[in-house]
Design a protein around this motif. Sequence first.
Motif, PDB file in Angstrom:
ATOM      1  N   LEU A 273       0.822  -1.208   0.000  1.00  0.00           N
ATOM      2  CA  LEU A 273       0.000   0.000   0.000  1.00  0.00           C
ATOM      3  C   LEU A 273       0.860   1.264   0.000  1.00  0.00           C
ATOM      4  N   GLN A 274       1.951   1.262   0.742  1.00  0.00           N
ATOM      5  CA  GLN A 274       2.847   2.427   0.736  1.00  0.00           C
ATOM      6  C   GLN A 274       3.362   2.684  -0.676  1.00  0.00           C
ATOM      7  N   THR A 275       3.743   1.621  -1.361  1.00  0.00           N
ATOM      8  CA  THR A 275       4.268   1.755  -2.726  1.00  0.00           C
ATOM      9  C   THR A 275       3.199   2.274  -3.682  1.00  0.00           C
ATOM     10  N   LEU A 276       2.029   1.668  -3.632  1.00  0.00           N
ATOM     11  CA  LEU A 276       0.947   2.078  -4.529  1.00  0.00           C
ATOM     12  C   LEU A 276       0.468   3.492  -4.211  1.00  0.00           C
ATOM     13  N   ASN A 277       0.356   3.812  -2.927  1.00  0.00           N
ATOM     14  CA  ASN A 277      -0.048   5.169  -2.534  1.00  0.00           C
ATOM     15  C   ASN A 277       0.965   6.204  -3.012  1.00  0.00           C
ATOM     16  N   GLY A 278       2.239   5.827  -2.961  1.00  0.00           N
ATOM     17  CA  GLY A 278       3.287   6.742  -3.417  1.00  0.00           C
ATOM     18  C   GLY A 278       3.194   7.027  -4.904  1.00  0.00           C
ATOM     19  N   GLN A 279       2.782   6.027  -5.679  1.00  0.00           N
ATOM     20  CA  GLN A 279       2.634   6.230  -7.117  1.00  0.00           C
ATOM     21  C   GLN A 279       1.550   7.265  -7.414  1.00  0.00           C
ATOM     22  N   ILE A 280       0.560   7.345  -6.518  1.00  0.00           N
ATOM     23  CA  ILE A 280      -0.512   8.329  -6.702  1.00  0.00           C
ATOM     24  C   ILE A 280      -0.121   9.681  -6.118  1.00  0.00           C
ATOM     25  N   ALA A 281       0.298   9.691  -4.845  1.00  0.00           N
ATOM     26  CA  ALA A 281       0.551  10.946  -4.136  1.00  0.00           C
ATOM     27  C   ALA A 281       1.847  11.627  -4.547  1.00  0.00           C
ATOM     28  N   VAL A 282       2.851  10.841  -4.900  1.00  0.00           N
ATOM     29  CA  VAL A 282       4.168  11.413  -5.217  1.00  0.00           C
ATOM     30  C   VAL A 282       4.400  11.511  -6.730  1.00  0.00           C
ATOM     31  N   GLU A 283       4.088  10.409  -7.435  1.00  0.00           N
ATOM     32  CA  GLU A 283       4.344  10.391  -8.878  1.00  0.00           C
ATOM     33  C   GLU A 283       3.226  11.029  -9.685  1.00  0.00           C
ATOM     34  N   GLY A 284       2.074  11.242  -9.064  1.00  0.00           N
ATOM     35  CA  GLY A 284       0.974  11.916  -9.736  1.00  0.00           C
ATOM     36  C   GLY A 284       0.171  11.054 -10.683  1.00  0.00           C
ATOM     37  N   ARG A 285       0.289   9.734 -10.582  1.00  0.00           N
ATOM     38  CA  ARG A 285      -0.496   8.842 -11.437  1.00  0.00           C
ATOM     39  C   ARG A 285      -1.934   8.762 -10.921  1.00  0.00           C
TER      40      ARG A 285
END
Length: 302
Positions: A273-285
Amino acid sequence: MNRTFVLLLAALVSASSASAKPIVVGGKLDPEAQLLSQLIILSLKNAGLDVTDKASLGDTGVNRKAILAGEIDTYAEYTGNAVYLFPTAKIPATDAGNPTRIYALARQLDSKQGITWLKPANANNTWVVALPEAFASKNKLKSLADLASYLKGGGTFKIAGSPEFFNRPDTMPAFEKAYGFSLKADQKLVLAGATPPQTQQAAAAGTNGVNAAMAYGTDGTLAALKLVALTDPKGAQPVYQPAPIIRTETLKANPQIEGILNKVFATLNQQTLQTLNGQIAVEGRSAADVAQAYLKSKNLIK
């Protein structure tokens, strides 16, 4: 016509009508909630079900009212919310840190409201206090117990958070009570409407002297901003495992949903979840793109 046959025919027509209705999926607004909603939506669509997307419905209260009113059929909720937020689920605080107990109680109590809790993910999206890695390392701060000792020794500390974080009884007040410290007004930067990424950015940048932030345990921004979450050895926080909840009537009409969503949520853990959340919150996907790629990688959808 035989009365028993008429009643049976009516029941079959009713069941057929219920199963033919679109499954309305609600959802909250933060990155993880959006991700979980899209995992539900895409999985159900892959199974050939007709789905209506209301993933950006609103906060916990809005989704709760909607599912009780039958306006939505399912969304991802957190077991810990049953402790403090739902009047139908009066769970003793002493049970809040036990994931098995809190899930069982939430499931039992909500069944009376016509809501079924499916199996939760093996993750805990609880409130945490996050510190910059360098600051935590320098002052040997790994847990809230360490923080309490640091504060009692006069250590410099200022934490950014939302009014909810500082005022809700299950958040910072719970930490203060459990670990025996009390923050002064000048040790708090209260940001109205602040999200965890915003408070974490303030801590990472040292804005207005801030060196700590409210966060969730599965936030994808923690690693990206080089922050570390303090552990809670006394279990002051309830366990917040994400789980799909669904109107029991909808589940009876579409029993295959249980197996579909249980299989998806069984693949989720803290790191995932941390990885997937980061793709949304940090990478903007987009949450939909992240969810689709993940489900395909696990061979859960075509």
